[in-house]
Design a protein around this motif. Sequence first.
Motif, PDB file in Angstrom:
ATOM      1  N   LEU A  87       0.814  -1.210   0.000  1.00 59.76           N
ATOM      2  CA  LEU A  87       0.000   0.000   0.000  1.00 59.76           C
ATOM      3  C   LEU A  87       0.851   1.264   0.000  1.00 59.76           C
ATOM      4  N   ALA A  88       2.032   1.193   0.581  1.00 59.36           N
ATOM      5  CA  ALA A  88       2.962   2.330   0.614  1.00 59.36           C
ATOM      6  C   ALA A  88       4.364   1.784   0.846  1.00 59.36           C
ATOM      7  N   ALA A  89       5.365   2.494   0.318  1.00 58.71           N
ATOM      8  CA  ALA A  89       6.754   2.037   0.468  1.00 58.71           C
ATOM      9  C   ALA A  89       7.708   3.227   0.436  1.00 58.71           C
ATOM     10  N   ASN A  90       8.896   2.995   0.973  1.00 62.86           N
ATOM     11  CA  ASN A  90       9.998   3.964   0.944  1.00 62.86           C
ATOM     12  C   ASN A  90       9.685   5.282   1.642  1.00 62.86           C
ATOM     13  N   PHE A  91       9.034   5.204   2.790  1.00 68.39           N
ATOM     14  CA  PHE A  91       8.775   6.407   3.588  1.00 68.39           C
ATOM     15  C   PHE A  91       9.556   6.314   4.898  1.00 68.39           C
ATOM     16  N   ASP A  92       9.760   7.442   5.531  1.00 69.73           N
ATOM     17  CA  ASP A  92      10.486   7.504   6.797  1.00 69.73           C
ATOM     18  C   ASP A  92       9.575   7.018   7.921  1.00 69.73           C
ATOM     19  N   ILE A  93       9.972   5.964   8.604  1.00 69.33           N
ATOM     20  CA  ILE A  93       9.158   5.362   9.663  1.00 69.33           C
ATOM     21  C   ILE A  93       8.909   6.343  10.815  1.00 69.33           C
ATOM     22  N   LEU A  94       9.771   7.334  10.954  1.00 75.71           N
ATOM     23  CA  LEU A  94       9.621   8.303  12.036  1.00 75.71           C
ATOM     24  C   LEU A  94       8.572   9.382  11.749  1.00 75.71           C
ATOM     25  N   LEU A  95       8.014   9.409  10.524  1.00 74.56           N
ATOM     26  CA  LEU A  95       6.982  10.390  10.198  1.00 74.56           C
ATOM     27  C   LEU A  95       5.685  10.132  10.956  1.00 74.56           C
TER      28      LEU A  95
END
Length: 131
Positions: A87-95
């Motif tokens: 559903l989503a990829a390559n984002f900063d987990i800390l967001l």
Amino acid sequence: MKFTSITTFASLLLVSALSSVGASPITTLESRDVFVPPVTYPHAGTVWTVGQHHNVTWDTSGAPVNITNKIGQIMLRKGDLTTPLILAANFDILLGRTTVTVPWVLDGNDYQVVLFGDSGNFSPEFTITGA
């Protein structure tokens, strides 16, 4: 002692392996922590409709300084199986959030999102309708 080609090859292989071990650099690894943020949305009772956009959210308040993997990915789970749907990829987990589009799937009340990054964490089960 009689040397054969197999004995010679084995001896060369052993010497080669031992010499590469001695040539390896010694590195110091930095201590890292595993971060397992709880998913806060979707929650139990949530209903998504195919094609809608939703913010998947998770709590980042307990994030350690050194996280093993800060790159996140969200997958969809149905029942006891994680589907291949990303559903989503390559984002900063800390967001603490990322937007997803509800995929075309069969109606059901046993869906979960799986938040991958440092480790996998599941949301509570929720419903997807409108297939």
